[in-house]
Motif scaffolding. Sequence first.
Motif, PDB file in Angstrom:
ATOM      1  N   GLN A  68       7.741  10.208  -8.195  1.00 28.51           N
ATOM      2  CA  GLN A  68       7.666   8.881  -7.572  1.00 28.51           C
ATOM      3  C   GLN A  68       7.930   8.967  -6.075  1.00 28.51           C
ATOM      4  N   ALA A  69       8.949   9.753  -5.699  1.00 30.54           N
ATOM      5  CA  ALA A  69       9.281   9.892  -4.276  1.00 30.54           C
ATOM      6  C   ALA A  69       8.102  10.495  -3.525  1.00 30.54           C
ATOM      7  N   ILE A  70       7.501  11.534  -4.136  1.00 27.82           N
ATOM      8  CA  ILE A  70       6.354  12.174  -3.492  1.00 27.82           C
ATOM      9  C   ILE A  70       5.159  11.215  -3.472  1.00 27.82           C
ATOM     10  N   GLY A  71       4.986  10.496  -4.602  1.00 25.64           N
ATOM     11  CA  GLY A  71       3.888   9.535  -4.703  1.00 25.64           C
ATOM     12  C   GLY A  71       3.986   8.448  -3.635  1.00 25.64           C
ATOM     13  N   ASN A  72       5.197   7.949  -3.423  1.00 28.40           N
ATOM     14  CA  ASN A  72       5.385   6.924  -2.399  1.00 28.40           C
ATOM     15  C   ASN A  72       5.072   7.469  -1.005  1.00 28.40           C
ATOM     16  N   TRP A  73       5.391   8.756  -0.817  1.00 24.36           N
ATOM     17  CA  TRP A  73       5.081   9.370   0.481  1.00 24.36           C
ATOM     18  C   TRP A  73       3.580   9.439   0.674  1.00 24.36           C
ATOM     19  N   ILE A  74       2.854   9.854  -0.398  1.00 19.24           N
ATOM     20  CA  ILE A  74       1.390   9.935  -0.307  1.00 19.24           C
ATOM     21  C   ILE A  74       0.815   8.572   0.077  1.00 19.24           C
ATOM     22  N   LEU A  75       1.293   7.528  -0.598  1.00 13.63           N
ATOM     23  CA  LEU A  75       0.778   6.179  -0.329  1.00 13.63           C
ATOM     24  C   LEU A  75       1.082   5.755   1.104  1.00 13.63           C
ATOM     25  N   ALA A  76       2.286   6.091   1.573  1.00 16.22           N
ATOM     26  CA  ALA A  76       2.649   5.741   2.947  1.00 16.22           C
ATOM     27  C   ALA A  76       1.728   6.446   3.938  1.00 16.22           C
ATOM     28  N   GLU A  77       1.464   7.747   3.667  1.00 15.13           N
ATOM     29  CA  GLU A  77       0.578   8.514   4.540  1.00 15.13           C
ATOM     30  C   GLU A  77      -0.829   7.916   4.547  1.00 15.13           C
ATOM     31  N   ALA A  78      -1.216   7.379   3.366  1.00 15.68           N
ATOM     32  CA  ALA A  78      -2.561   6.812   3.247  1.00 15.68           C
ATOM     33  C   ALA A  78      -2.605   5.371   3.753  1.00 15.68           C
ATOM     34  N   GLY A  79      -1.466   4.898   4.253  1.00 16.81           N
ATOM     35  CA  GLY A  79      -1.407   3.550   4.797  1.00 16.81           C
ATOM     36  C   GLY A  79      -1.323   2.466   3.732  1.00 16.81           C
ATOM     37  N   LEU A  80      -0.878   2.835   2.540  1.00 16.86           N
ATOM     38  CA  LEU A  80      -0.757   1.841   1.465  1.00 16.86           C
ATOM     39  C   LEU A  80       0.708   1.555   1.183  1.00 16.86           C
ATOM     40  N   ASP A  81       0.948   0.454   0.446  1.00 14.36           N
ATOM     41  CA  ASP A  81       2.317   0.108   0.058  1.00 14.36           C
ATOM     42  C   ASP A  81       2.780   0.989  -1.096  1.00 14.36           C
ATOM     43  N   LYS A  82       4.087   0.879  -1.367  1.00 12.94           N
ATOM     44  CA  LYS A  82       4.698   1.721  -2.404  1.00 12.94           C
ATOM     45  C   LYS A  82       4.095   1.512  -3.795  1.00 12.94           C
ATOM     46  N   LEU A  83       4.354   2.485  -4.679  1.00  9.78           N
ATOM     47  CA  LEU A  83       3.861   2.446  -6.051  1.00  9.78           C
ATOM     48  C   LEU A  83       4.154   1.117  -6.740  1.00  9.78           C
ATOM     49  N   ALA A  84       5.364   0.614  -6.502  1.00  3.39           N
ATOM     50  CA  ALA A  84       5.814  -0.583  -7.210  1.00  3.39           C
ATOM     51  C   ALA A  84       4.893  -1.775  -6.971  1.00  3.39           C
ATOM     52  N   THR A  85       4.179  -1.763  -5.837  1.00  2.00           N
ATOM     53  CA  THR A  85       3.345  -2.914  -5.509  1.00  2.00           C
ATOM     54  C   THR A  85       1.958  -2.847  -6.158  1.00  2.00           C
ATOM     55  N   HIS A  86       1.675  -1.722  -6.858  1.00  2.00           N
ATOM     56  CA  HIS A  86       0.329  -1.563  -7.413  1.00  2.00           C
ATOM     57  C   HIS A  86       0.280  -1.768  -8.919  1.00  2.00           C
ATOM     58  N   ALA A  87       1.188  -2.600  -9.409  1.00  2.00           N
ATOM     59  CA  ALA A  87       1.308  -2.797 -10.854  1.00  2.00           C
ATOM     60  C   ALA A  87      -0.036  -3.150 -11.496  1.00  2.00           C
ATOM     61  N   ALA A  88      -0.862  -3.858 -10.758  1.00  2.00           N
ATOM     62  CA  ALA A  88      -2.133  -4.309 -11.322  1.00  2.00           C
ATOM     63  C   ALA A  88      -3.148  -3.176 -11.419  1.00  2.00           C
ATOM     64  N   ASN A  89      -2.828  -2.046 -10.854  1.00  2.00           N
ATOM     65  CA  ASN A  89      -3.777  -0.937 -10.808  1.00  2.00           C
ATOM     66  C   ASN A  89      -3.174   0.337 -11.405  1.00  2.00           C
ATOM     67  N   PRO A  90      -3.012   0.353 -12.720  1.00  2.00           N
ATOM     68  CA  PRO A  90      -2.346   1.493 -13.357  1.00  2.00           C
ATOM     69  C   PRO A  90      -3.066   2.820 -13.129  1.00  2.00           C
ATOM     70  N   VAL A  91      -4.386   2.764 -12.973  1.00  2.00           N
ATOM     71  CA  VAL A  91      -5.124   4.003 -12.757  1.00  2.00           C
ATOM     72  C   VAL A  91      -4.677   4.643 -11.441  1.00  2.00           C
ATOM     73  N   LEU A  92      -4.505   3.811 -10.418  1.00  5.01           N
ATOM     74  CA  LEU A  92      -4.048   4.321  -9.125  1.00  5.01           C
ATOM     75  C   LEU A  92      -2.656   4.940  -9.270  1.00  5.01           C
ATOM     76  N   ILE A  93      -1.760   4.219  -9.952  1.00  3.46           N
ATOM     77  CA  ILE A  93      -0.388   4.709 -10.111  1.00  3.46           C
ATOM     78  C   ILE A  93      -0.379   6.077 -10.795  1.00  3.46           C
ATOM     79  N   ARG A  94      -1.069   6.154 -11.920  1.00  6.01           N
ATOM     80  CA  ARG A  94      -1.030   7.406 -12.674  1.00  6.01           C
ATOM     81  C   ARG A  94      -1.690   8.545 -11.911  1.00  6.01           C
ATOM     82  N   SER A  95      -2.759   8.218 -11.216  1.00 11.11           N
ATOM     83  CA  SER A  95      -3.461   9.256 -10.465  1.00 11.11           C
ATOM     84  C   SER A  95      -2.574   9.799  -9.344  1.00 11.11           C
ATOM     85  N   VAL A  96      -1.935   8.890  -8.617  1.00 13.63           N
ATOM     86  CA  VAL A  96      -1.061   9.317  -7.526  1.00 13.63           C
ATOM     87  C   VAL A  96       0.100  10.156  -8.085  1.00 13.63           C
ATOM     88  N   LEU A  97       0.662   9.695  -9.193  1.00 14.26           N
ATOM     89  CA  LEU A  97       1.787  10.417  -9.781  1.00 14.26           C
ATOM     90  C   LEU A  97       1.357  11.802 -10.258  1.00 14.26           C
TER      91      LEU A  97
END
Lengths: 187, 630
Positions: free
Chosen positions: B243-272
């Motif tokens: 999760q910590a690494i995933g949040n870093w990836i999202l930050a680098e990509a200019g996106l919000d943290k994992l927690a904000t993508h609840a509606a997009n489980p595919v994105l969450i799992r893929s990032v993780l």
Amino acid sequence: MSTTHDILTASFFELFDVPVSYDVDLTKVQQCYRFLQSQLHPDKFASAEATQKRLSMQMTSRINEALQTLTDPVLRAAYMLELKGVDINLDNETTVDAEFLMQQLELRESMETIKHNQDGEGALDKLDELSQQVKQQVKKAMQHFSAAYSKMQLDTAREWLRKLQFLQKAEKEIDVLSAQIEDDLMI
Amino acid sequence: MALLHIAEPGQSSAPHQHKLAAGIDLGTTNSLVATVRSGQVETLPDEADRHLLPSVVYYGKTAVLVGNPALEYSLTDPHNTVVSVKRMMGRGLADMQNNQQFHSYRFAQNDSAVPRIITQAGEVSAIEVSAQILATLKQRAVATLGGELDGVVITVPAYFDDAQRQATKDAAKLAGLNVLRLLNEPTAAAVAYGLDAGNDGVIAVYDLGGGTFDISILRLNKGVFEVLATGGDSALGGDDFDQAIGNWILAEAGLDKLATHAANPVLIRSVLQHARRAKESLAQQPQTDINIEIEGLHWQGCLTRERMQALILPLVKNTLLACRRVMRDAKITNDDINEVIMVGGSTRTLLVREKVGEFFACEPLTSIDPDRVVATGAALQADVLVGNKPDDSLLLLDVIPLSLGIETMGGLAEKIIHRNTVIPVAKAQDFTTYKDGQTAMAIHVVQGERELVDDCRSLARFELRGIPPQVAGAARIRVTFQVDADGLLIVSAKERNSGVEASVDVKPSYGLTDNEIETMLKASMDYARDDMLQRSLREQQVDARRTLEALDAALAKDGDELLSAAEKDSIMQARQYLLDNIDNNDAESIKAAIKQLESDCEAYVARRMNSNIRHVMQGHSINEYSENKE
């Protein structure tokens, strides 16, 4: 039936085959504990029928309680007084020994001072010092209890039990405080 | 095992027959089954020679898939694919909704204390998902060993509370497994190493899995494993690194943290998943490239080991804080520790090894594969418990990980059994009534260290009924809180003036009621089969014959010495009743007759156990159990 080794009814001292004494032979207690566990632990009855399983659980629960009681200075003292029929419910009583109370008060004050005034490392050293002091007092109180009990001066023994309880509480508080300071240092 | 039979040391029970037993590591990310064959422990592979079974279950329209085949669906169909189910065991709906881990599931709204995930194959609870994983491992063991299992040992994190343990046991029941013991994972690991090394001393077991962290301090002494203290965090693991690494990836990509993508489980799992792969490769190399191409996220970058270590350092530090606390509980310091054992896939992360080594000031042991060490220890213990090694001195003395308390006035929790007390343990407490004629009362049991009930984990509400009516304050109700060797709580109550046993109704806060389990059992495959009744009848008959044989042997040996004429009479009557029922083709009546006989024999069994102890004590020197001086 003989009751000498009826696990569920024997006294804790009988269980571990040691004489009733405050200066109990803890090595012997531990040895006997291991022996009893090796014979009666629920793991030895994992495939047994329900009655044996339950008895094994009840017996080892009692053996565990006995060990905990005999190895703890406060619980052991209280248990020995209970064996003599002394009411050991001390919750609503305070000790009358003014000097002892003074000591305890000072101890609490020292803890408060350390809590608020010291940097982490220094505080831990001070607490360590306090803890050593309390340990000395515990040792003394234990000797007094033992002497009073063996002379059957049960009221005096009861008074020392009360002091032991005070001291054990202080020990715990010191531990909790040093734990907090250590944790703060790590973060 | 037969009634009344007491194996004496150095003397094997009955004609020796090898029993089939297995150890199961039911993990957050992966699960394993191991067994002892010809004296060797081995983890069992599937047909493709894979030992680890991913703890993933896919609920398809036509089939339920477990393990690797299910893994493929976790990205494409997250609603119907359950991963990391261990984290949901013994948890309530609110726990799930507060954790982003579970945002990819849809939960049913219903009355049960156990949350149910809505899948296309119907609603399933964490217990049923776990049962699927267990059933798959069971099949694997049965296929390899060539017969039904007599018993299994299932491991749980030492830090699991009562609800989590009960849920695990319920899952095993659903999978049709006979659980010999729930064994704490660190203890299992110590057993795996202990028998290899054979050296006595104090050891620390650092177990960082996918979703849980455990630290245990044990003392080894001549085959006796004594847990001195245990601690940890049942919601901290390698997943949190991801999760910590995933949040870093999202930050680098200019996106919000994992927690904000609840509606997009595919994105969450893929990032993780990318985060996990990056973490794993950084155990081998100093930097790794990440390349994510999914809808809504196209990102490519490089993660260095240094950067990752900075991301996970706070989490590793949290584990070390827990280590410090547990050493304090065990009343030992770093100097007393002889060995540190590393368990769990997450201990492959270099930073973890480095920091743990620094903290305990010794090189951690990693010689047994950290993924397999727990299953290995469980298999060794299962082999002993099932009775294949009657002479083995292996004995595990475990502790309760979290204090048990009851709710008192003002929402305070009063501790009844303190954490790190050796189990089994029983504590009795007296209560009284506060109203004239009161016949029932409720006791709320919680688990945890905090002072307020609301800050502890609610376990269950026990409703005592059948208290004889008396004036207020006259009744003396002695409630016994018994924790068994699995760490599970049993509550019983007795009114002391009348000796009347009160009935205890359990309302688990996060578990299944007895009725729910019954319904699930009936619904499960095994119990739907027609031959079920036949099998049960045969089992009862075999059981009955064994019971009678053992009883006759026992009576011949010491019946006259230990029983009065009247006692013997009542036992003989119950014996005759069982004999009369044994051939009448009704499993239930045979079962009832066995139960009656067992109950009539209770005092006799107790006396035999006591007399056996006396006997063995006279024959042996207690010094054999003395502690080795180092």
